[in-house]
Design an enzyme around this catalytic site. Structure first.
Site, mmCIF file in Angstrom:
data_model
loop_
_atom_site.group_PDB
_atom_site.id
_atom_site.type_symbol
_atom_site.label_atom_id
_atom_site.label_comp_id
_atom_site.label_asym_id
_atom_site.label_seq_id
_atom_site.Cartn_x
_atom_site.Cartn_y
_atom_site.Cartn_z
ATOM 1 N N PRO A 2 7.144 0.917 -3.902
ATOM 2 C CA PRO A 2 8.050 1.859 -3.052
ATOM 3 C C PRO A 2 7.035 2.843 -2.499
ATOM 4 O O PRO A 2 5.855 3.334 -3.052
ATOM 5 C CB PRO A 2 8.911 2.179 -4.079
ATOM 6 C CG PRO A 2 8.059 2.239 -5.406
ATOM 7 C CD PRO A 2 7.331 0.916 -5.324
ATOM 8 N N GLU A 3 7.611 3.402 -1.501
ATOM 9 C CA GLU A 3 6.938 4.720 -0.728
ATOM 10 C C GLU A 3 7.457 5.992 -1.411
ATOM 11 O O GLU A 3 8.452 6.176 -2.018
ATOM 12 C CB GLU A 3 7.103 4.718 0.755
ATOM 13 C CG GLU A 3 6.772 3.288 1.339
ATOM 14 C CD GLU A 3 5.515 3.020 1.583
ATOM 15 O OE1 GLU A 3 4.475 3.721 1.777
ATOM 16 O OE2 GLU A 3 5.097 1.992 1.425
ATOM 17 N N LYS A 51 5.072 8.475 -6.932
ATOM 18 C CA LYS A 51 5.912 7.421 -7.084
ATOM 19 C C LYS A 51 6.681 7.327 -8.349
ATOM 20 O O LYS A 51 7.425 6.498 -8.756
ATOM 21 C CB LYS A 51 5.272 6.077 -6.733
ATOM 22 C CG LYS A 51 4.682 5.929 -5.347
ATOM 23 C CD LYS A 51 3.897 4.830 -5.016
ATOM 24 C CE LYS A 51 3.408 4.895 -3.593
ATOM 25 N NZ LYS A 51 2.760 3.544 -3.237
ATOM 26 N N ASN A 165 2.370 0.674 0.888
ATOM 27 C CA ASN A 165 1.625 -0.223 1.761
ATOM 28 C C ASN A 165 2.203 -0.147 3.224
ATOM 29 O O ASN A 165 1.375 -0.190 4.085
ATOM 30 C CB ASN A 165 1.942 -1.657 1.296
ATOM 31 C CG ASN A 165 0.812 -2.562 1.632
ATOM 32 O OD1 ASN A 165 -0.376 -2.170 1.788
ATOM 33 N ND2 ASN A 165 1.122 -3.639 2.025
ATOM 34 N N ARG A 250 -2.608 -6.640 -1.100
ATOM 35 C CA ARG A 250 -1.346 -6.119 -0.346
ATOM 36 C C ARG A 250 -1.585 -6.588 1.097
ATOM 37 O O ARG A 250 -2.548 -6.652 1.787
ATOM 38 C CB ARG A 250 -1.219 -4.865 -0.352
ATOM 39 C CG ARG A 250 -1.127 -4.203 -1.729
ATOM 40 C CD ARG A 250 0.116 -4.297 -2.472
ATOM 41 N NE ARG A 250 0.050 -3.722 -3.668
ATOM 42 C CZ ARG A 250 1.200 -3.975 -4.744
ATOM 43 N NH1 ARG A 250 1.988 -4.986 -4.190
ATOM 44 N NH2 ARG A 250 1.133 -3.257 -5.768
#
Length: 281
Positions: A2-3, A51, A165, A250
């Protein structure tokens, strides 16, 4: 992964649902805390830290959770159907009189003393959406290892907290360099822009249900998830390849025309279809 804006939204949902209320339900579904019961304790607040999520209770207790790749917090009203996933994926239920928060697939879940929170978040760099944001320190952290790839440095939460990402790929596109560029090769004028640009992107999206980096009505993102569709600026096919985040690979997206610097050979079209998400816009 998650961002930071996703975690910020999750913290807000939890805070609005539970803060100031006494718990009427406490159901830990992990062996370590199977006998823990927080019923009757008042929830003080929930805050994001990069996060990570910290939910604090009266009596000096804090709940530390991290969504990792698959986790989610859902909030439901009385009688509302729970739609976050099957029951066996629920790790924690915290309920008040009018709202119930359900944690699905939480990869990190631990109780600790509030005074010990720094043990789990003290390693983080400046938080892009937090009160401790310090652009000079964040940039110095990113530039500290000149040989490191820029994309990997951006994902390192010890440098600055909140980039995942998606933003890694989008930031590198906006800076005009590939994520594989060594940090030491980043032009000075672009390095100076990096902290402010990252903060603006996350702040602009923390209240949005759909993440937007382009400012264009029909297109949400410049490169992430768009391979092999054409670049929105130059129409060159967007490419994708794996890049390490320090622990695993990723999917990383870039435009070979708009972004300068080293890059690996792109994955085959079949691998694009099999492994990576593709946007339809």
């Amino acid at each position: 992964m998650p961002e930071g804006d996703t975690v910020w939204q999750a913290a807000r949902r939890l805070h609005e649902a539970l803060a100031g209320k006494a718990l009427t339900r406490s159901d830990f579904r992990v062996p370590q805390y199977a006998t823990v019961d927080l019923t009757g304790r008042r929830v003080l607040d929930t805050i994001p830290r990069g996060k990570h999520l910290l939910t604090r209770f009266e009596g000096g207790l804090s709940l530390h959770t991290h969504l990792r790749m698959e986790g989610a917090w859902k909030v439901y009203g009385p009688g509302e159907r729970w739609r976050g996933g099957p029951a066996h994926q629920i790790r924690l239920i915290l309920g008040a009189a009018d709202r119930t928060a359900v944690g699905y697939r939480l990869q990190v879940l631990e109780l600790l003393r509030t005074a010990e929170e720094e043990r789990v978040v003290g390693h983080l760099g400046p938080d892009l959406l937090g009160p401790d944001w310090n652009p000079e320190r964040a940039l110095a952290n990113v530039l500290a290892d000149p040989a490191r790839q820029l994309g990997e440095a951006l994902l390192d939460q010890r440098n600055l907290a909140g980039i995942g990402n998606v933003y890694k790929s989008e930031l590198c596109f906006l800076l005009g360099v590939t994520p594989w560029l060594p940090v030491g090769a980043l032009p000075g004028d672009r390095a100076e822009k990096l902290p402010g640009l990252a903060k603006r992107l996350l702040e602009a999206n923390r209240d949005r249900p759909v993440r937007q980096t382009t400012g264009l009505p029909r297109y949400d993102l410049f490169v992430y998830g768009r391979a092999p569709r054409p670049c929105l600026r130059c129409r060159t096919p967007v490419r994708v390849a794996d890049q390490s985040d320090g622990s695993q690979e990723r999917p990383t997206y870039w435009c070979p025309t708009c972004q300068t610097g080293p890059a690996p050979a792109p994955d085959s079209p079949q691998r694009w279809r099999d492994r990576y998400p593709r946007r339809t816009d």
